[in-house]
Design a protein around this motif. Structure first.
Motif, PDB file in Angstrom:
ATOM      1  N   LEU A  12       0.850  -1.172   0.000  1.00  0.00           N
ATOM      2  CA  LEU A  12       0.000   0.000   0.000  1.00  0.00           C
ATOM      3  C   LEU A  12       0.888   1.225   0.000  1.00  0.00           C
ATOM      4  O   LEU A  12       1.801   1.338   0.787  1.00  0.00           O
ATOM      5  CB  LEU A  12      -0.885   0.006   1.245  1.00  0.00           C
ATOM      6  CG  LEU A  12      -1.872   1.160   1.361  1.00  0.00           C
ATOM      7  CD1 LEU A  12      -2.950   1.022   0.300  1.00  0.00           C
ATOM      8  CD2 LEU A  12      -2.505   1.167   2.734  1.00  0.00           C
ATOM      9  N   ASN A  50      -7.679  -2.699  -0.301  1.00  0.00           N
ATOM     10  CA  ASN A  50      -8.302  -1.418  -0.589  1.00  0.00           C
ATOM     11  C   ASN A  50      -9.101  -0.960   0.629  1.00  0.00           C
ATOM     12  O   ASN A  50      -9.748  -1.772   1.293  1.00  0.00           O
ATOM     13  CB  ASN A  50      -9.234  -1.524  -1.796  1.00  0.00           C
ATOM     14  CG  ASN A  50      -8.492  -1.886  -3.066  1.00  0.00           C
ATOM     15  OD1 ASN A  50      -7.539  -1.217  -3.452  1.00  0.00           O
ATOM     16  ND2 ASN A  50      -8.921  -2.961  -3.714  1.00  0.00           N
ATOM     17  N   TYR A  51      -9.082   0.338   0.894  1.00  0.00           N
ATOM     18  CA  TYR A  51      -9.810   0.897   2.020  1.00  0.00           C
ATOM     19  C   TYR A  51     -11.072   1.598   1.517  1.00  0.00           C
ATOM     20  O   TYR A  51     -11.051   2.285   0.488  1.00  0.00           O
ATOM     21  CB  TYR A  51      -8.971   1.932   2.770  1.00  0.00           C
ATOM     22  CG  TYR A  51      -7.684   1.425   3.362  1.00  0.00           C
ATOM     23  CD1 TYR A  51      -7.399   0.059   3.437  1.00  0.00           C
ATOM     24  CD2 TYR A  51      -6.733   2.307   3.859  1.00  0.00           C
ATOM     25  CE1 TYR A  51      -6.222  -0.393   3.986  1.00  0.00           C
ATOM     26  CE2 TYR A  51      -5.550   1.867   4.406  1.00  0.00           C
ATOM     27  CZ  TYR A  51      -5.290   0.507   4.468  1.00  0.00           C
ATOM     28  OH  TYR A  51      -4.121   0.058   5.015  1.00  0.00           O
ATOM     29  N   TYR A  52     -12.163   1.443   2.274  1.00  0.00           N
ATOM     30  CA  TYR A  52     -13.415   2.128   1.977  1.00  0.00           C
ATOM     31  C   TYR A  52     -13.874   2.831   3.248  1.00  0.00           C
ATOM     32  O   TYR A  52     -13.850   2.247   4.328  1.00  0.00           O
ATOM     33  CB  TYR A  52     -14.493   1.136   1.534  1.00  0.00           C
ATOM     34  CG  TYR A  52     -14.110   0.293   0.339  1.00  0.00           C
ATOM     35  CD1 TYR A  52     -14.411   0.705  -0.953  1.00  0.00           C
ATOM     36  CD2 TYR A  52     -13.446  -0.919   0.512  1.00  0.00           C
ATOM     37  CE1 TYR A  52     -14.068  -0.073  -2.051  1.00  0.00           C
ATOM     38  CE2 TYR A  52     -13.084  -1.700  -0.572  1.00  0.00           C
ATOM     39  CZ  TYR A  52     -13.394  -1.274  -1.851  1.00  0.00           C
ATOM     40  OH  TYR A  52     -13.044  -2.045  -2.935  1.00  0.00           O
ATOM     41  N   LYS A  67     -13.052   5.400  -1.714  1.00  0.00           N
ATOM     42  CA  LYS A  67     -12.144   4.249  -1.774  1.00  0.00           C
ATOM     43  C   LYS A  67     -10.715   4.735  -1.925  1.00  0.00           C
ATOM     44  O   LYS A  67     -10.439   5.665  -2.690  1.00  0.00           O
ATOM     45  CB  LYS A  67     -12.504   3.355  -2.973  1.00  0.00           C
ATOM     46  CG  LYS A  67     -11.518   2.215  -3.223  1.00  0.00           C
ATOM     47  CD  LYS A  67     -11.886   1.433  -4.488  1.00  0.00           C
ATOM     48  CE  LYS A  67     -10.880   0.329  -4.783  1.00  0.00           C
ATOM     49  NZ  LYS A  67     -11.235  -0.417  -6.026  1.00  0.00           N
ATOM     50  N   ASN A  69      -7.205   3.282  -3.213  1.00  0.00           N
ATOM     51  CA  ASN A  69      -6.726   2.162  -4.015  1.00  0.00           C
ATOM     52  C   ASN A  69      -5.226   1.923  -3.891  1.00  0.00           C
ATOM     53  O   ASN A  69      -4.641   1.207  -4.697  1.00  0.00           O
ATOM     54  CB  ASN A  69      -7.085   2.379  -5.489  1.00  0.00           C
ATOM     55  CG  ASN A  69      -6.430   3.631  -6.059  1.00  0.00           C
ATOM     56  OD1 ASN A  69      -5.644   4.296  -5.384  1.00  0.00           O
ATOM     57  ND2 ASN A  69      -6.768   3.962  -7.293  1.00  0.00           N
ATOM     58  N   GLY A  70      -4.612   2.538  -2.884  1.00  0.00           N
ATOM     59  CA  GLY A  70      -3.175   2.411  -2.704  1.00  0.00           C
ATOM     60  C   GLY A  70      -2.437   3.662  -3.092  1.00  0.00           C
ATOM     61  O   GLY A  70      -1.267   3.836  -2.756  1.00  0.00           O
ATOM     62  N   TRP A  73      -7.625   8.681  -3.035  1.00  0.00           N
ATOM     63  CA  TRP A  73      -9.022   8.481  -2.695  1.00  0.00           C
ATOM     64  C   TRP A  73      -9.908   8.926  -3.851  1.00  0.00           C
ATOM     65  O   TRP A  73      -9.605   9.901  -4.538  1.00  0.00           O
ATOM     66  CB  TRP A  73      -9.389   9.293  -1.450  1.00  0.00           C
ATOM     67  CG  TRP A  73      -8.795   8.780  -0.175  1.00  0.00           C
ATOM     68  CD1 TRP A  73      -7.646   9.207   0.417  1.00  0.00           C
ATOM     69  CD2 TRP A  73      -9.326   7.744   0.658  1.00  0.00           C
ATOM     70  NE1 TRP A  73      -7.417   8.497   1.574  1.00  0.00           N
ATOM     71  CE2 TRP A  73      -8.442   7.600   1.746  1.00  0.00           C
ATOM     72  CE3 TRP A  73     -10.454   6.937   0.595  1.00  0.00           C
ATOM     73  CZ2 TRP A  73      -8.655   6.683   2.762  1.00  0.00           C
ATOM     74  CZ3 TRP A  73     -10.678   6.018   1.603  1.00  0.00           C
ATOM     75  CH2 TRP A  73      -9.782   5.891   2.670  1.00  0.00           C
TER      76      TRP A  73
END
Length: 684
Positions: A12, A50-52, A67, A69-70, A73
């Motif tokens: 990440l 992935n973060y949400y 989101k 994606n690395g 946002w």
């Protein structure tokens, strides 16, 4: 609360590209994600890392989801505001394939729970799960893809979305009253759990396949916590481990200053984890809890009145049975609301979202960034190595000794390199000779009498420290000079061979021999505990553990370091006393002593290194890396930039990186002659 997703590997990218361990840094751009103020934050992490984050976006008066994606946002669905109107109470869940589910209270004057699903392209609205007013709510996704939602309707009700329709799960009235701050988790054991506040913190369970008439069962038959009625921000939270153990965090009542408590369900009753009523201030709210696959616990809370409402993350120290701050006393620099703490299995990190005017997301690595490169060739040069110890990924500092070899610069089980000869965080674990990382080496491990088969073959299921009443009852007391502590792993043990705990570090690592210690003592000038600490090896005076009653002696005064060699009295070790350093000492194998590891291949000279020509191409690569080297290859390993080893395919001098995220990786080529050559590669 979200469903927990399985382990993965990847990398990440954060704003600063790499992170130090236990330092909170912004994920993506610094500052707020949202264009205005926010509330009701939820965080979810998918199997790819992935973060949400979802939140009530005041700038558009609707719920929004973004989101990471690395790299950056972006709004899920392409724009802010996905709800029909205001989205106060809400939840966010993700399934194993990356599909998102977002629930929210249907905006006034409407009533009920809206549910939306993002299928990778657009948000699709499902039928409302409830049609009457639903404040507190939660959601989670089962392994089969069925969505479960909880609403405060009818004193607590759960619905399951299957085959395009909503089905009631179990009976209604789970809370037995007005529920607050509900959360939900799903285990791998076919059960769904609901945690809520209703005259105390309670946890109920039911089968994932339950019908509308199947009753909910109170887990443990008693409340997990105490009654408190502070309101919406006095949240409790639940987490479930990889072993389906349940953990609950909650604020105590006003009489106990509304501090934090964590309980674990041990299969029979709820038991306290660490200190009761802990925290660096009173009036702690906005709590959340996360657990790693290895069972490491973390919680977050904000001080409502004291410390300006800032939030703090706490880590459970199993050795001392206490909670300590993680990453500094405070994460935020102002009032933090709506904390949601999750574990990122892809990058072995903690991720935290909270509202501080707008949405903030921060991350802290649980292991230092490590490229697994050996130290330089000069004595005192340092490097690092990542491996698994006590079921958790760790990174240890390595050092080039005056003898030209590579050593760990810290004891197995230690938290850090010694800052002084009496630095307790550097003491580490105390092993019995011939034993391995089975839990017995912990300083708080229980004791047991000698096994009926008194050699390594008799240790099946034994994780305790073995004690005896005399020399005839010591652990593995035959003291045969043919015994060895050199097994590659547990599968290699015999009645005469124990598993070497240093082998778990990686290729070439092993316990030092008596000869290794003798050379190190001479070249490092070690003659007492002070010079042992001042040496390049930074050896602390960690003391020992008695083979008779498991008591600790000489902590902070003397050092005892095992070698792999045997003695007529048991095992050979380096003894560092007040005025002596003797590498030829011998003592009972049942005595608990420190373990420091050495690398077999570390004595290579610079001429050996220069004469090896290694090429890895193409670099950057899309999928396949070719290796060209004028020497025989033994093994190849690939790690990401946070030190995690990847399970890659290697054959015919080719490495297949297909399916792994784009980013920077370290390829280590281990040659048949024992030399290790690291190379940095880029996948794009």
């Amino acid at each position: 609360m979200i469903t927990r997703i399985g382990l993965g590997l990847g990398m990440l990218s954060i704003a600063a590209n790499t992170l130090s361990a236990q330092q909170w840094q912004d994920v993506g751009a610094s500052g707020n994600l949202s264009s205005g103020t926010s509330s009701y934050n939820n965080l979810a992490i998918d199997a790819q890392g992935n973060y949400y984050v979802s939140y009530y976006d005041v700038s558009v008066s609707k719920g929004s989801v973004q989101k990471f994606n690395g790299t950056s946002w972006s709004y899920v669905g392409g724009a802010a505001g996905i709800t029909a109107g205001g989205a106060t109470f809400s939840s966010l869940s993700v399934d194993s394939s990356g599909k998102l589910y977002y629930t929210n209270q249907w905006a006034y004057p409407n009533a009920g729970m809206e549910v939306r699903k993002f299928d990778g392209t657009s948000w699709n609205q499902l039928p409302n799960a409830f049609t009457t007013t639903t404040n507190y709510q939660a959601s989670a996704v089962a392994a089969n893809g069925n969505l479960f939602v909880y609403g405060s309707v009818n004193s607590g009700t759960v619905q399951r979305y299957a085959n395009g329709t909503w089905e009631q799960v179990g009976t209604t009235g789970i809370a037995g009253g007005v529920p607050y701050n509900a959360e939900m988790v799903i285990g791998t054991n076919g059960k769904v759990y609901v945690c809520q506040n209703a005259s105390g913190v309670t946890v109920y369970e039911n089968s994932l396949a339950a019908s509308s008439t199947d009753p909910w069962t109170l887990v443990g038959g008693a409340s997990a916590g105490t009654t408190f009625t502070e309101g919406v921000n006095a949240t409790s939270d639940i987490a479930i481990g990889a072993d389906n153990k349940l953990y609950v965090v909650y604020s105590s009542n006003a009489a106990n200053n509304r501090k934090l408590n964590v309980k674990k369900f041990n299969g029979t009753v709820w038991e306290q984890v660490g200190d009761a009523n802990f925290g660096i201030s009173n009036d702690l709210y906005n709590v959340s809890i996360a657990v790693t696959p290895a069972g490491k616990l973390y919680v977050v809370a904000s001080g409502w009145i004291i410390n300006g409402g800032k939030n703090t993350v706490y880590e459970y120290n199993a050795t001392t049975n206490t909670w300590v701050t993680f990453g500094g006393d405070f994460v935020s620099d102002g009032t933090a609301l709506y904390n949601d703490l999750q574990y990122d299995a892809v990058n072995n990190a903690l991720v935290l979202t909270y509202s501080q005017s707008g949405v903030r997301v921060k991350r802290a690595s649980l292991t230092p960034a490590c490229n697994n490169a050996d130290p330089g060739t000069n004595p005192g040069d340092t490097g690092c190595v990542s491996f698994t110890y006590k079921g958790q990924p760790v990174s240890y500092t390595t050092v080039r000794g005056q003898d030209g070899k590579v050593w760990l610069q810290q004891n197995l089980g230690s938290a850090q390199v010694a800052n002084s000869m009496t630095d307790t965080d550097s003491y580490g674990d105390l092993f019995q000779w011939g034993r391995w990382d089975d839990g017995h080496q912990l300083r708080n491990s229980p004791t047991i009498s000698i096994p009926s088969v008194n050699n390594p073959l008799g240790l099946t299921g034994i994780t305790s420290f073995i004690i005896g009443s005399g020399t005839s009852n010591y652990w593995w007391n035959t003291n045969a000079l043919t015994d060895k502590w050199s097994g590659e792993n547990i599968a290699a043990i015999t009645s005469e061979i124990g598993a070497d705990p240093c082998k778990a570090i990686g290729q070439g690592w092993r316990l030092p021999t008596q000869a290794d210690w003798t050379t190190a003592v001479s070249l490092e000038g070690i003659s007492n505990p002070t010079t042992a600490f001042n040496s390049r090896l930074k050896l602390p005076a960690a003391g020992n553990r008695s083979p008779i009653d498991a008591t600790f002696t000489y902590e902070g005064q003397r050092g005892y370091y095992w070698s792999s060699d045997v003695a007529n009295s048991g095992g050979k070790y380096l003894y560092i006393g007040t005025t002596i350093a003797n590498a030829g000492s011998g003592g009972p194998r049942a005595q608990g002593q420190s373990v420091r590891c050495i690398k077999e291949t570390s004595a290579l000279g610079t001429s050996d290194i220069r004469h090896i020509n290694l090429g890895i191409y193409p670099n950057p690569t899309k999928d396949i890396l070719n290796i060209k080297v004028d020497s025989l290859i033994d093994t190849v390993s690939v790690t990401n930039m946070v030190g995690q080893k990847l399970n890659v395919q290697f054959s015919n001098n080719q490495i297949n990186l297909q399916g792994f995220p784009n980013g920077v990786y370290i390829v280590e080529v281990i040659l048949k002659n024992g030399q290790t050559i690291p190379k940095k590669v880029i996948k794009n």
